[in-house]
Design an enzyme around this catalytic site. Structure first.
Site, mmCIF file in Angstrom:
data_model
loop_
_atom_site.group_PDB
_atom_site.id
_atom_site.type_symbol
_atom_site.label_atom_id
_atom_site.label_comp_id
_atom_site.label_asym_id
_atom_site.label_seq_id
_atom_site.Cartn_x
_atom_site.Cartn_y
_atom_site.Cartn_z
ATOM 1 N N LYS A 172 -59.910 -5.567 60.007
ATOM 2 C CA LYS A 172 -60.979 -6.385 60.349
ATOM 3 C C LYS A 172 -60.468 -7.845 59.915
ATOM 4 O O LYS A 172 -60.336 -8.025 58.751
ATOM 5 C CB LYS A 172 -62.488 -5.978 59.689
ATOM 6 C CG LYS A 172 -63.481 -6.571 60.206
ATOM 7 C CD LYS A 172 -64.738 -5.862 59.458
ATOM 8 C CE LYS A 172 -65.947 -6.528 60.220
ATOM 9 N NZ LYS A 172 -67.063 -5.883 59.930
ATOM 10 N N GLU A 221 -81.137 4.744 61.993
ATOM 11 C CA GLU A 221 -82.508 4.145 61.673
ATOM 12 C C GLU A 221 -83.451 5.485 61.788
ATOM 13 O O GLU A 221 -84.574 5.679 60.936
ATOM 14 C CB GLU A 221 -82.801 3.261 62.580
ATOM 15 C CG GLU A 221 -82.498 1.837 62.675
ATOM 16 C CD GLU A 221 -81.075 1.974 63.140
ATOM 17 O OE1 GLU A 221 -80.244 0.608 63.297
ATOM 18 O OE2 GLU A 221 -80.483 2.848 63.998
ATOM 19 N N ARG A 225 -85.562 2.335 67.539
ATOM 20 C CA ARG A 225 -84.895 3.467 67.709
ATOM 21 C C ARG A 225 -85.701 4.600 67.015
ATOM 22 O O ARG A 225 -85.034 5.802 66.946
ATOM 23 C CB ARG A 225 -83.490 3.325 67.415
ATOM 24 C CG ARG A 225 -82.942 2.332 68.399
ATOM 25 C CD ARG A 225 -81.353 2.380 68.302
ATOM 26 N NE ARG A 225 -80.865 1.528 67.209
ATOM 27 C CZ ARG A 225 -79.707 1.371 66.797
ATOM 28 N NH1 ARG A 225 -78.730 1.476 67.752
ATOM 29 N NH2 ARG A 225 -79.260 0.838 65.851
#
Length: 632
Positions: free
Chosen positions: A291, A378, A406
């Protein structure tokens, strides 16, 4: 860093679409990757976006578009953070300076923007399910189309990703999942033996012999489809043991596993993708990437450089705002949560993969044993919080408003029905600016208001956020606090938090004939409009900060209905279902005949751009509120 700061990109400037890319000699691809990385640094340093993730997947984007015939072959990107190189290669390089601006290029994947963006992607973890649907459709229609889902290791923690994987071998398909692993260590380190096994597994000769052997055994009735899968699982498990990898997790789902492979080696990627492109059945290619690849500052601190804003490429210095400014709402949340945790050992915090964005990292630093990052999950976060509350803990479950969508079933089933005292802190409520349609916290007031047993509140400023957090802690009931992204309105934010009466609002400005009712931080805009009207003396509306949507303050409503003949409601949520709808319902039930004007977000998805522009578009900034009141 020799490529940093370049202005001209000889190879990149010759590419407008992937078909141009596929004309390049293979040995030119490493140089192209360097140019793309330099281009992204140049652009993102002055037109902010998601930097570290984008730098890490340049080679993946180049290799995929080089090997696959896009857009006929489908690339399904999971979240837009990792798709900037993809955008650069698909006829959007010249518009890149408009990234995340009003009317400009989206920071996420949008089919409305380009045919190369095959499926809307703003929230994580949907790529595998979407790609599987596309791959199954291609099989049913006898089309040679190939479908690839590109998902990061973070998004792979989402439940939807596992649901897609679990179904991948249930239906005929040739889907490839590319797992971009830049952090979580799923497998053993890449080594010589593993490289050898990847070469063998992806070799055309090996797979031709493998298929001929299977076909011969089937012709002699020595194997059927059921035993084929058994043999395949055994074969894959044996290879996994040899390579000392964890690949058998995917093999156990009848998904052929390849990897791990260096995802920042574009030549090797092209070679491997070319080998596995024609293989039948679902496959997963596990890539290891860095990254922030190619930019030392981002490689050293990828979290800091996830979305750094404007910065100096050479020095790595990030632009700072001048002068004393109010804190961000999320930082006030973080500081207040630590204070509450210091006062009560039952206080705990939960976040689904957003510790820095939500400032839950403050509690993690102070009380690491009492703060939980559950990954991009979630639904699990809500039920996990309910379990903690059931056993006497006081959980503050911090979820971005649009992500909380969600977990709606869990909020109803696992919290509201049993009146489980979970405190939901919905960050990024209302308009969120340049993240755009997929991230707007537009619907929380509407989709939570109809749920029994919930208390729903929104603070106008930082002081009231602190009041509401203390109130929620001591209420012992399901409690929702929603607040916006970014800075508040108070520099002197650290007040003494006080418990406030649930279901009670307050009058901010006295007035006559016209009453303005607002909820949440948009009340600052409403107050500016009302104060301007009072100063000009044309009309003198009253202003009420409702504070609570549920239970709504009926004493205020009675005062308004009996003393004012014009009512304006203001909210930074959907005009359908929120405060305005609650007031309209109350008026209808009691036969009130005054005029009601509801200001809020229109029945559409608001595009990306600055928050002031979005508020103006929606008609809820101070100027439009002022004009709307005058129109009455």
């Amino acid at each position: 860093m020799d490529e940093i700061g370049k202005v001209h990109y000889p190879l990149l400037e010759s590419i407008n679409e992937p078909k141009d890319l596929r004309r390049l000699p293979k040995n030119k691809l490493p140089e192209l990757c360097r140019e793309i990385r330099s281009f992204l640094l140049d652009e993102l340093s002055t037109h902010p976006g998601h930097l570290a993730s984008s730098l890490g997947v340049v080679e993946i984007a180049v290799a995929l578009h080089y090997v696959y015939i896009t857009p006929y072959d489908r690339l399904v990107w999971d979240v837009g953070h990792q798709a900037y190189a993809h955008k650069v290669l698909t006829n959007r390089r010249k518009n890149f300076s408009t990234l995340r601006e009003w009317g400009g290029m989206s920071g996420f994947i949008s089919p409305e923007e380009s045919p190369y963006d095959t499926f809307t992607s703003g929230h994580a973890s949907n790529s595998i399910s979407a790609a599987l649907g596309m791959a199954v459709a291609a099989k049913q229609k006898n089309e040679p189309r190939r479908v690839v889902a590109i998902i990061g290791d973070g998004a792979m923690t989402g439940g939807l990703a596992f649901e897609g994987l679990n179904n991948a071998s249930s239906f005929p398909n040739n889907m490839l999942v590319v797992l971009n692993d830049n952090n979580i260590s799923i497998d053993a380190n890449v080594g010589g033996l593993n490289k050898y096994l990847v070469d063998i597994n992806t070799s055309r000769a090996y797979n031709a012999v493998r298929f001929d052997l299977y076909r011969g055994m089937k012709r002699l009735n020595l194997i059927d489809e059921k035993s084929k899968r058994t043999v395949q699982r055994f074969n894959n498990s044996f290879k996994s043991m040899l390579s000392r990898s964890q690949g058998n997790f995917f093999d156990g789902l009848s998904i052929r596993y390849f990897g791990p492979v260096d995802g920042n080696d574009v030549l090797r990627l092209v070679d491997i993708l070319s080998r596995i492109k024609e293989m039948e059945g679902p496959k997963l290619l596990h890539l290891r990437t860095i990254k922030g690849k190619g930019y030392p500052f981002a490689e050293a601190s990828p979290t800091t450089w996830h979305a750094p804003g404007r910065f100096n490429i050479v020095t790595g210095e990030r632009e700072k705002k001048n002068g004393l400014r109010p804190p961000k709402f999320q930082d006030v949340f973080g500081h207040t949560l630590v204070e509450l945790a210091e006062q009560d050992e039952r206080v705990v915090g939960i976040t689904p993969a957003m510790p820095s964005g939500s400032s839950m990292n403050m509690l993690m630093k102070r009380f690491p044993e009492r703060a939980y990052d559950v990954g991009i999950a979630e639904s699990h976060a809500v039920t996990f919080a309910a379990g903690l509350a059931h056993e006497g803990m006081i959980p503050f479950c911090n979820i971005y408003s649009s992500f909380a969508q969600r977990s709606l079933d869990q909020i109803i089933h696992d919290v509201a029905i049993a009146k489980t005292p979970v405190i939901f802190c919905l960050d990024r409520a209302g308009l969120v600016g340049d993240d755009g349609a997929t991230h707007q916290g537009a619907f929380d007031l509407a989709y939570l208001r109809y749920i029994p047993n919930l208390t729903i509140a929104a603070p106008i400023d930082e002081h009231w956020l602190r009041h509401l957090m203390l109130t929620a802690k001591e209420a012992f009931c399901p409690f929702v606090i929603r607040y916006p992204r970014g800075e508040g309105s108070l520099i002197d934010w650290h007040n003494e938090a006080k418990k406030v009466p649930i279901g009670k609002g307050r009058k901010l400005v006295d007035g006559e004939r016209i009453a303005v009712l607002s909820i949440g931080a948009i009340g600052v805009e409403a107050r500016e409009a009302v104060e301007r009207l009072h100063k000009e003396g044309v009309v003198k509306p009253a202003l009420f900060d409702m504070v609570f949507l549920k239970p709504i303050d009926e004493d205020i409503l009675q005062e308004v209905f009996s003393g004012y003949d014009r009512i304006v409601t203001v909210e930074d949520g959907s005009r359908i279902g929120g405060l305005g709808s609650a007031v309209a319902e109350y008026m209808s039930e009691r036969g009130y005949t005054g005029k009601l004007l509801r200001l809020g977000l229109p029945d559409e998805f608001i595009p990306h751009g600055s928050v002031p522009l979005q508020r103006s578009y929606a008609g809820i900034d101070a100027e439009h509120i002022y004009q709307s009141i005058l129109s009455l």
